[in-house]
Design a protein around this motif. Sequence first.
Motif, PDB file in Angstrom:
ATOM      1  N   GLY A  86      -5.406 -23.944  -4.572  1.00  0.00           N
ATOM      2  CA  GLY A  86      -5.102 -22.940  -5.576  1.00  0.00           C
ATOM      3  C   GLY A  86      -3.650 -22.883  -5.994  1.00  0.00           C
ATOM      4  N   ILE A  87      -2.804 -23.701  -5.402  1.00  0.00           N
ATOM      5  CA  ILE A  87      -1.378 -23.695  -5.725  1.00  0.00           C
ATOM      6  C   ILE A  87      -1.024 -24.974  -6.486  1.00  0.00           C
ATOM      7  CG2 ILE A  87       0.966 -23.566  -4.802  1.00  0.00           C
ATOM      8  CD1 ILE A  87      -0.765 -21.032  -4.435  1.00  0.00           C
ATOM      9  N   ASP A  88      -0.223 -24.813  -7.522  1.00  0.00           N
ATOM     10  CA  ASP A  88       0.196 -25.939  -8.359  1.00  0.00           C
ATOM     11  C   ASP A  88       0.910 -26.987  -7.515  1.00  0.00           C
ATOM     12  OD1 ASP A  88       1.231 -27.662 -10.248  1.00  0.00           O
ATOM     13  OD2 ASP A  88       2.073 -26.094 -11.528  1.00  0.00           O
ATOM     14  N   ALA A  89       0.404 -28.208  -7.535  1.00  0.00           N
ATOM     15  CA  ALA A  89       0.992 -29.287  -6.736  1.00  0.00           C
ATOM     16  C   ALA A  89       2.401 -29.634  -7.189  1.00  0.00           C
ATOM     17  CB  ALA A  89       0.105 -30.532  -6.809  1.00  0.00           C
ATOM     18  N   HIS A  90       2.774 -29.214  -8.401  1.00  0.00           N
ATOM     19  CA  HIS A  90       4.122 -29.494  -8.880  1.00  0.00           C
ATOM     20  C   HIS A  90       5.184 -28.712  -8.107  1.00  0.00           C
ATOM     21  CE1 HIS A  90       1.861 -30.961 -12.466  1.00  0.00           C
ATOM     22  NE2 HIS A  90       2.846 -31.850 -12.488  1.00  0.00           N
ATOM     23  N   ARG A  91       4.760 -27.741  -7.300  1.00  0.00           N
ATOM     24  CA  ARG A  91       5.735 -27.007  -6.493  1.00  0.00           C
ATOM     25  C   ARG A  91       6.291 -27.864  -5.354  1.00  0.00           C
ATOM     26  NH1 ARG A  91       5.820 -20.918  -5.070  1.00  0.00           N
ATOM     27  NH2 ARG A  91       8.014 -21.500  -5.414  1.00  0.00           N
ATOM     28  N   VAL A  92       5.610 -28.912  -4.984  1.00  0.00           N
ATOM     29  CA  VAL A  92       6.108 -29.790  -3.921  1.00  0.00           C
ATOM     30  C   VAL A  92       7.450 -30.387  -4.370  1.00  0.00           C
ATOM     31  CG1 VAL A  92       5.701 -31.922  -2.645  1.00  0.00           C
ATOM     32  CG2 VAL A  92       3.822 -30.317  -3.028  1.00  0.00           C
ATOM     33  N   GLY A  93       8.446 -30.280  -3.502  1.00  0.00           N
ATOM     34  CA  GLY A  93       9.782 -30.759  -3.809  1.00  0.00           C
ATOM     35  C   GLY A  93      10.708 -29.675  -4.356  1.00  0.00           C
ATOM     36  N   GLU A  94      10.195 -28.486  -4.567  1.00  0.00           N
ATOM     37  CA  GLU A  94      10.992 -27.390  -5.134  1.00  0.00           C
ATOM     38  C   GLU A  94      11.836 -26.715  -4.064  1.00  0.00           C
ATOM     39  OE1 GLU A  94       9.662 -23.095  -6.784  1.00  0.00           O
ATOM     40  OE2 GLU A  94       8.798 -24.784  -7.895  1.00  0.00           O
ATOM     41  N   ARG A  95      13.135 -26.558  -4.348  1.00  0.00           N
ATOM     42  CA  ARG A  95      13.999 -25.778  -3.459  1.00  0.00           C
ATOM     43  C   ARG A  95      13.649 -24.305  -3.610  1.00  0.00           C
ATOM     44  NH1 ARG A  95      19.523 -25.328  -4.398  1.00  0.00           N
ATOM     45  NH2 ARG A  95      19.917 -24.951  -2.199  1.00  0.00           N
ATOM     46  N   VAL A  96      13.560 -23.599  -2.464  1.00  0.00           N
ATOM     47  CA  VAL A  96      13.138 -22.204  -2.495  1.00  0.00           C
ATOM     48  C   VAL A  96      13.904 -21.390  -1.463  1.00  0.00           C
ATOM     49  CG1 VAL A  96      10.792 -22.674  -3.311  1.00  0.00           C
ATOM     50  CG2 VAL A  96      11.255 -22.662  -0.842  1.00  0.00           C
ATOM     51  N   TRP A  97      13.912 -20.082  -1.681  1.00  0.00           N
ATOM     52  CA  TRP A  97      14.271 -19.154  -0.611  1.00  0.00           C
ATOM     53  C   TRP A  97      13.025 -18.354  -0.264  1.00  0.00           C
ATOM     54  CZ3 TRP A  97      14.394 -13.717  -1.257  1.00  0.00           C
ATOM     55  CH2 TRP A  97      14.424 -13.226  -2.559  1.00  0.00           C
ATOM     56  N   VAL A  98      12.928 -17.989   0.994  1.00  0.00           N
ATOM     57  CA  VAL A  98      11.711 -17.407   1.560  1.00  0.00           C
ATOM     58  C   VAL A  98      11.999 -16.005   2.064  1.00  0.00           C
ATOM     59  CG1 VAL A  98      10.056 -17.590   3.469  1.00  0.00           C
ATOM     60  CG2 VAL A  98      10.755 -19.643   2.203  1.00  0.00           C
ATOM     61  N   TYR A  99      11.063 -15.086   1.811  1.00  0.00           N
ATOM     62  CA  TYR A  99      11.164 -13.748   2.393  1.00  0.00           C
ATOM     63  C   TYR A  99       9.829 -13.362   3.036  1.00  0.00           C
ATOM     64  CZ  TYR A  99       8.675 -11.841  -1.753  1.00  0.00           C
ATOM     65  OH  TYR A  99       7.754 -11.564  -2.729  1.00  0.00           O
ATOM     66  N   GLY A 100       9.895 -12.495   4.032  1.00  0.00           N
ATOM     67  CA  GLY A 100       8.695 -11.925   4.637  1.00  0.00           C
ATOM     68  C   GLY A 100       7.861 -12.870   5.464  1.00  0.00           C
ATOM     69  N   ALA A 101       8.431 -13.979   5.932  1.00  0.00           N
ATOM     70  CA  ALA A 101       7.620 -14.951   6.670  1.00  0.00           C
ATOM     71  C   ALA A 101       7.054 -14.370   7.959  1.00  0.00           C
ATOM     72  CB  ALA A 101       8.453 -16.195   6.973  1.00  0.00           C
ATOM     73  N   GLN A 102       7.822 -13.472   8.607  1.00  0.00           N
ATOM     74  CA  GLN A 102       7.347 -12.920   9.875  1.00  0.00           C
ATOM     75  C   GLN A 102       7.065 -11.420   9.749  1.00  0.00           C
ATOM     76  OE1 GLN A 102       8.875 -11.563  13.528  1.00  0.00           O
ATOM     77  NE2 GLN A 102       6.641 -11.550  13.563  1.00  0.00           N
ATOM     78  N   SER A 103       6.735 -11.011   8.533  1.00  0.00           N
ATOM     79  CA  SER A 103       6.321  -9.627   8.289  1.00  0.00           C
ATOM     80  C   SER A 103       4.801  -9.555   8.397  1.00  0.00           C
ATOM     81  CB  SER A 103       6.778  -9.182   6.897  1.00  0.00           C
ATOM     82  OG  SER A 103       6.302  -7.888   6.612  1.00  0.00           O
ATOM     83  N   TYR A 104       4.327  -8.934   9.479  1.00  0.00           N
ATOM     84  CA  TYR A 104       2.891  -8.878   9.775  1.00  0.00           C
ATOM     85  C   TYR A 104       2.297 -10.279   9.903  1.00  0.00           C
ATOM     86  CZ  TYR A 104       3.329  -3.940   8.599  1.00  0.00           C
ATOM     87  OH  TYR A 104       3.711  -2.621   8.566  1.00  0.00           O
ATOM     88  N   ARG A 105       3.106 -11.206  10.352  1.00  0.00           N
ATOM     89  CA  ARG A 105       2.667 -12.581  10.573  1.00  0.00           C
ATOM     90  C   ARG A 105       3.321 -13.076  11.858  1.00  0.00           C
ATOM     91  NH1 ARG A 105       0.910 -15.128   5.726  1.00  0.00           N
ATOM     92  NH2 ARG A 105       1.730 -17.154   6.374  1.00  0.00           N
ATOM     93  N   ALA A 106       2.676 -14.010  12.532  1.00  0.00           N
ATOM     94  CA  ALA A 106       3.164 -14.468  13.834  1.00  0.00           C
ATOM     95  C   ALA A 106       4.250 -15.529  13.727  1.00  0.00           C
ATOM     96  CB  ALA A 106       1.995 -15.015  14.660  1.00  0.00           C
ATOM     97  N   PHE A 107       4.243 -16.304  12.647  1.00  0.00           N
ATOM     98  CA  PHE A 107       5.091 -17.489  12.620  1.00  0.00           C
ATOM     99  C   PHE A 107       6.117 -17.390  11.498  1.00  0.00           C
ATOM    100  CE2 PHE A 107       1.078 -18.784  14.563  1.00  0.00           C
ATOM    101  CZ  PHE A 107       1.556 -19.247  15.780  1.00  0.00           C
ATOM    102  N   GLY A 108       7.377 -17.198  11.900  1.00  0.00           N
ATOM    103  CA  GLY A 108       8.468 -17.030  10.965  1.00  0.00           C
ATOM    104  C   GLY A 108       9.173 -18.332  10.636  1.00  0.00           C
ATOM    105  N   THR A 109      10.483 -18.230  10.394  1.00  0.00           N
ATOM    106  CA  THR A 109      11.226 -19.359   9.836  1.00  0.00           C
ATOM    107  C   THR A 109      12.106 -20.087  10.845  1.00  0.00           C
ATOM    108  OG1 THR A 109      13.172 -18.065   9.160  1.00  0.00           O
ATOM    109  CG2 THR A 109      11.293 -18.114   7.629  1.00  0.00           C
ATOM    110  N   ALA A 110      12.099 -19.698  12.115  1.00  0.00           N
ATOM    111  CA  ALA A 110      12.913 -20.393  13.118  1.00  0.00           C
ATOM    112  C   ALA A 110      12.181 -21.647  13.579  1.00  0.00           C
ATOM    113  CB  ALA A 110      13.210 -19.470  14.293  1.00  0.00           C
TER     114      ALA A 110
END
Length: 326
Positions: free
Chosen positions: A77-101
């Motif tokens: 369901g996600i556009d494959a053109h996003r692969v290779g895109e530089r991003v910043w991430v928020y909320g990775a460990q908000s109500y989720r077990a696996f964050g960004t470390a």
Amino acid sequence: MLASWYDRQGSAADVLHVGELPDAHPGPGEVRVRVTVSGVNPGDTKKRRGWLGSSMPYPRVVPHSDAAGVIDAVGDGIDAHRVGERVWVYGAQSYRAFGTAAQYTVVPDQQAVRLPDHLTDELGASLGIPGITAHRAVFADGPVDGRIVLVHGVLGGVGSLAAQLARWGGATVIGTVRRGDDLAHVDATAVSHAVALDSADPAAAIRSYAPGGVHRVVEVSLSANADLDNAVTALDAVIAAYGTHADRTELPFWPLLFNNVTLRLLGSDDFPAVAKRQAARDLTAAAAVGALTVDVADRYPLEDIAKAHERVDAGGRARVVVTVPG
């Protein structure tokens, strides 16, 4: 993948591990980000410590909610053109077990925000929790163009971004610092007037810059500043508080009531999703035109994540990030 995690709460040196975990894979509506820089926030270390009696939400936690990196895989369901895109991430460990470390983190598609090429990974990894909190403190009650915004703790992570966002939004910003010695560190491009809270009469100093009172207050310690805020707010002002030092905070209730002051309490994990998305758009836009900067004082490699947590636990205004090897 190389990652850090903890299986129980406690001091950083006692509970944080670094080693190999199975690679993360995106599910439907998700993207996987190859992390380059992971941001460390006080909320991350408080979760690890079990602050306010909180328990382990999951058997194993990979900490940190903020990061910057590159999308390297997408789910259904996600556009494959996003692969290779530089991003910043928020909320990775908000109500989720696996964050960004970790070398890889998986988040819902909208929580990976395109990072313009001219902005650094360190800045991107510093926009999540502090930036979204600052944005909601400043803008949750409408535009600030032509208004006067008082930002307490203007040298802190949230405070500095709040001042810059308010200035970007057209406000006149008054910032406070704890001590007179700190005044030299205030960013004059964002803060029109700075006041030290250890001065003889900080309320009078603030009123000298805002004779009719301030319209918004970004509050880092409601318990410490409630009386001061009452003394300097205008009719129908908003006090947006994201912190306090006393769990049961006393307020000058009747004076605030007669001034029709609104008290807004901010818990960033539970902001409405639409508010987070708008904050992400505005933070990126402001950063792209040079209206937002972040001073990253301390960088630690992933293998030294315990030292990074200890640095945050020690307090101070330094922004701390963890770099993740390729």
